[in-house]
Design a protein around this motif. Structure first.
Motif, PDB file in Angstrom:
ATOM      1  N   ILE A 123       0.844  -1.198   0.000  1.00  0.00           N
ATOM      2  CA  ILE A 123       0.000   0.000   0.000  1.00  0.00           C
ATOM      3  C   ILE A 123       0.877   1.245   0.000  1.00  0.00           C
ATOM      4  O   ILE A 123       0.628   2.202  -0.726  1.00  0.00           O
ATOM      5  N   TRP A 124       1.922   1.206   0.822  1.00  0.00           N
ATOM      6  CA  TRP A 124       2.874   2.317   0.870  1.00  0.00           C
ATOM      7  C   TRP A 124       4.244   1.743   1.220  1.00  0.00           C
ATOM      8  O   TRP A 124       4.380   1.033   2.221  1.00  0.00           O
ATOM      9  N   ASP A 125       5.231   2.038   0.382  1.00  0.00           N
ATOM     10  CA  ASP A 125       6.576   1.489   0.613  1.00  0.00           C
ATOM     11  C   ASP A 125       7.559   2.527   1.120  1.00  0.00           C
ATOM     12  O   ASP A 125       8.778   2.345   1.027  1.00  0.00           O
ATOM     13  N   GLY A 126       7.039   3.638   1.638  1.00  0.00           N
ATOM     14  CA  GLY A 126       7.904   4.675   2.177  1.00  0.00           C
ATOM     15  C   GLY A 126       8.573   5.546   1.121  1.00  0.00           C
ATOM     16  O   GLY A 126       9.440   6.354   1.433  1.00  0.00           O
ATOM     17  N   GLY A 127       8.156   5.377  -0.150  1.00  0.00           N
ATOM     18  CA  GLY A 127       8.740   6.181  -1.237  1.00  0.00           C
ATOM     19  C   GLY A 127       9.884   5.483  -1.950  1.00  0.00           C
ATOM     20  O   GLY A 127      10.555   6.091  -2.797  1.00  0.00           O
TER      21      GLY A 127
ATOM     22  N   MET B 177      11.719   4.694   6.251  1.00  0.00           N
ATOM     23  CA  MET B 177      10.288   4.890   6.487  1.00  0.00           C
ATOM     24  C   MET B 177       9.582   3.546   6.690  1.00  0.00           C
ATOM     25  O   MET B 177      10.027   2.516   6.184  1.00  0.00           O
ATOM     26  N   PRO B 178       8.479   3.533   7.441  1.00  0.00           N
ATOM     27  CA  PRO B 178       7.718   2.288   7.621  1.00  0.00           C
ATOM     28  C   PRO B 178       7.041   1.863   6.318  1.00  0.00           C
ATOM     29  O   PRO B 178       6.845   2.666   5.411  1.00  0.00           O
ATOM     30  N   LYS B 179       6.706   0.587   6.233  1.00  0.00           N
ATOM     31  CA  LYS B 179       6.043   0.020   5.062  1.00  0.00           C
ATOM     32  C   LYS B 179       4.679  -0.504   5.488  1.00  0.00           C
ATOM     33  O   LYS B 179       4.521  -1.087   6.573  1.00  0.00           O
TER      34      LYS B 179
ATOM     35  N   GLY C 224      -5.253  -9.589   6.429  1.00  0.00           N
ATOM     36  CA  GLY C 224      -5.094  -8.463   7.338  1.00  0.00           C
ATOM     37  C   GLY C 224      -4.202  -7.377   6.756  1.00  0.00           C
ATOM     38  O   GLY C 224      -3.835  -7.387   5.583  1.00  0.00           O
ATOM     39  N   VAL C 225      -3.874  -6.425   7.597  1.00  0.00           N
ATOM     40  CA  VAL C 225      -2.997  -5.307   7.247  1.00  0.00           C
ATOM     41  C   VAL C 225      -1.705  -5.459   8.036  1.00  0.00           C
ATOM     42  O   VAL C 225      -1.744  -5.773   9.232  1.00  0.00           O
ATOM     43  N   LYS C 226      -0.586  -5.201   7.362  1.00  0.00           N
ATOM     44  CA  LYS C 226       0.706  -5.375   8.015  1.00  0.00           C
ATOM     45  C   LYS C 226       1.494  -4.071   7.946  1.00  0.00           C
ATOM     46  O   LYS C 226       1.608  -3.463   6.882  1.00  0.00           O
ATOM     47  N   VAL C 227       2.022  -3.642   9.069  1.00  0.00           N
ATOM     48  CA  VAL C 227       2.906  -2.479   9.146  1.00  0.00           C
ATOM     49  C   VAL C 227       4.264  -2.957   9.629  1.00  0.00           C
ATOM     50  O   VAL C 227       4.355  -3.609  10.676  1.00  0.00           O
TER      51      VAL C 227
END
Length: 427
Positions: free
Chosen positions: A111-115, A272-274, A306-309
């Motif tokens: 969803i977001w790889d920190g850029g 950054m977090p992923k 689920g969602v993973k951070v």
């Protein structure tokens, strides 16, 4: 109608005239287009497209399909007291089977790889620009080699032309001496001396024409075009007014610095977090419901989503060192650029001084050639009157030839010096 035919004839004649000549700029362009290295530009473009495609595909769902079979020496089971109570109720709980097997798939979606992917695309484009600039530097060196060949041919062909003129004068005077010998006003030794010089000049002409032919063949290999029957046009002698260098090496240095800047952004993105989605699905035994699997050993379908951070804190440990390495690399590139500019400016000044020197020397050439020609003509007149011998005449002829050759040599040297300056400036 007649005017139209005349106009067409003039155009055809002009086309023939133009096709019988080739310019230095045309030779450089043909050589660069013909050089095998030119094919790397298309390969670099394809490489960039493939790498960008790989980066973009990192956003596609990642699917891992697997099959698994395992056996355990110990498996989860209910306490004996609880198992006894359940047995009294008429149900059998034997615990999990030691044999376990499943077929399934793990699916994850960023969803977001920190850029990271964004900076990855920037890095790839920057590295592609750097590769292109490095290729430009290699291809630019072809220009210098072609220019050296071109001016070498001009110089040798000018030598051949002056040798032909010398041979014409020698043959003319040889005819006079033979007539004078028949009339008893010249000696056989005079005739032999001029004839020997005429033969020696023929040898020099053969050597010059052979060397010019060899140089033309090398230039043909560079350009991929036959130069047979084509005259090499003397280039423009105008000196560049703008002395600021615009070399491809400077663009390469700039591309390298730009690449380091984009890599620095990638270092920040790596800290950054992923965030991503994940799902696990399998068909097999045991299922997620262990209690059910203890009572019933049938295969079942199971799914988990689920969602993973995730956040790799360890990337902060070497962030400063990575950034420092990039700063040192950029500083090193800046030093190399400054050294290149320093050496280039030194070369520009030296070449400019050489051009001024040749221009000053050439101001006297026309008068020197005129005087040497007058002396030679006077010697020929004295030969007709029997006042001068063949040795003195040959000296005067050689002096005139050398004066003309010096004038032509210095003219071509001036042109070459101007184009060496243009090469140094990339003008």
């Amino acid at each position: 109608m007649l005017k139209q035919y005349l106009f067409l004839a003039l155009l055809l004649f002009a086309g023939v005239q133009l096709s019988a000549q080739v310019t230095l700029e045309e030779c450089v362009r043909l050589a660069q287009d013909n050089y095998p290295l030119i094919r790397k530009y298309d390969l670099l473009k394809q490489t960039k497209e493939v790498n960008l495609s790989d980066i973009n595909k990192s956003w596609l769902p990642q699917i891992n399909i697997y099959g698994q079979g395992a056996v355990q020496n110990e498996t989860p089971s209910l306490p004996e007291s609880l198992a006894g109570i359940i047995s009294q109720a008429g149900m059998s709980v034997s615990g999990l089977n030691e044999w376990q097997y499943k077929v399934g798939a793990d699916i994850s979606q960023n969803i977001w790889d920190g850029g990271l992917s964004k900076t990855g695309r920037k890095i790839e484009r920057a590295e592609d620009a750097e590769r292109q600039a490095a290729l430009d530097v290699q291809l630019y060196a072809i220009r210098e080699r072609v220019e050296d060949l071109y001016f070498g041919i001009l110089l040798i062909e000018e030598l051949a032309e002056q040798t032909r003129n010398m041979q014409t004068l020698l043959q003319c005077n040889l005819g006079k001496l033979r007539t004078m010998y028949e009339n008893g006003t010249a000696m056989q030794s005079d005739v032999d001396m001029v004839e020997a010089q005429c033969l020696a000049t023929s040898q020099q002409l053969i050597q010059a024409e052979s060397t010019a032919k060899s140089y033309r063949k090398v230039l043909e290999m560079f350009t991929g075009k036959s130069l047979a029957g084509l005259d090499l046009v003397k280039p423009d002698a105008s000196t560049p007014q703008n002395l600021l260098p615009d070399r491809p090496e400077l663009k390469l240095f700039e591309a390298q610095l730009q690449t380091n800047e984009t890599r620095n952004a990638s270092i920040t993105a790596s800290t950054m977090p992923k965030i991503g989605l994940f799902a696990q699905a399998y068909y097999g035994y045991p299922g997620f419901d262990y209690f059910e699997s203890m009572m019933n050993r049938d295969l079942s379908f199971n799914i988990l989503a689920g969602v993973k951070v995730s956040w790799n804190i360890g990337s902060f440990y070497h962030k400063k060192n990575d950034q420092r390495k990039l700063r040192l690399s950029s500083a090193n590139i800046a030093v190399e650029r400054d050294v290149f500019l320093f050496n280039t400016n030194m070369r520009i000044q030296s070449q400019f001084d050489r051009i001024d020197e040749l221009k000053a020397i050439m101001k006297k050439n026309e008068r020197i050639v005129e005087l040497r020609t007058n002396v030679r003509k006077a010697a020929e007149s004295q030969l007709d009157n029997g006042v001068i011998d063949a040795t003195d005449l040959l000296t005067k002829l050689t002096d005139e030839k050398q004066a003309r050759l010096n004038a032509s040599y210095q003219e071509i040297q001036l042109l070459q010096s101007i184009y060496q300056l243009k090469y140094t400036l990339n003008k």
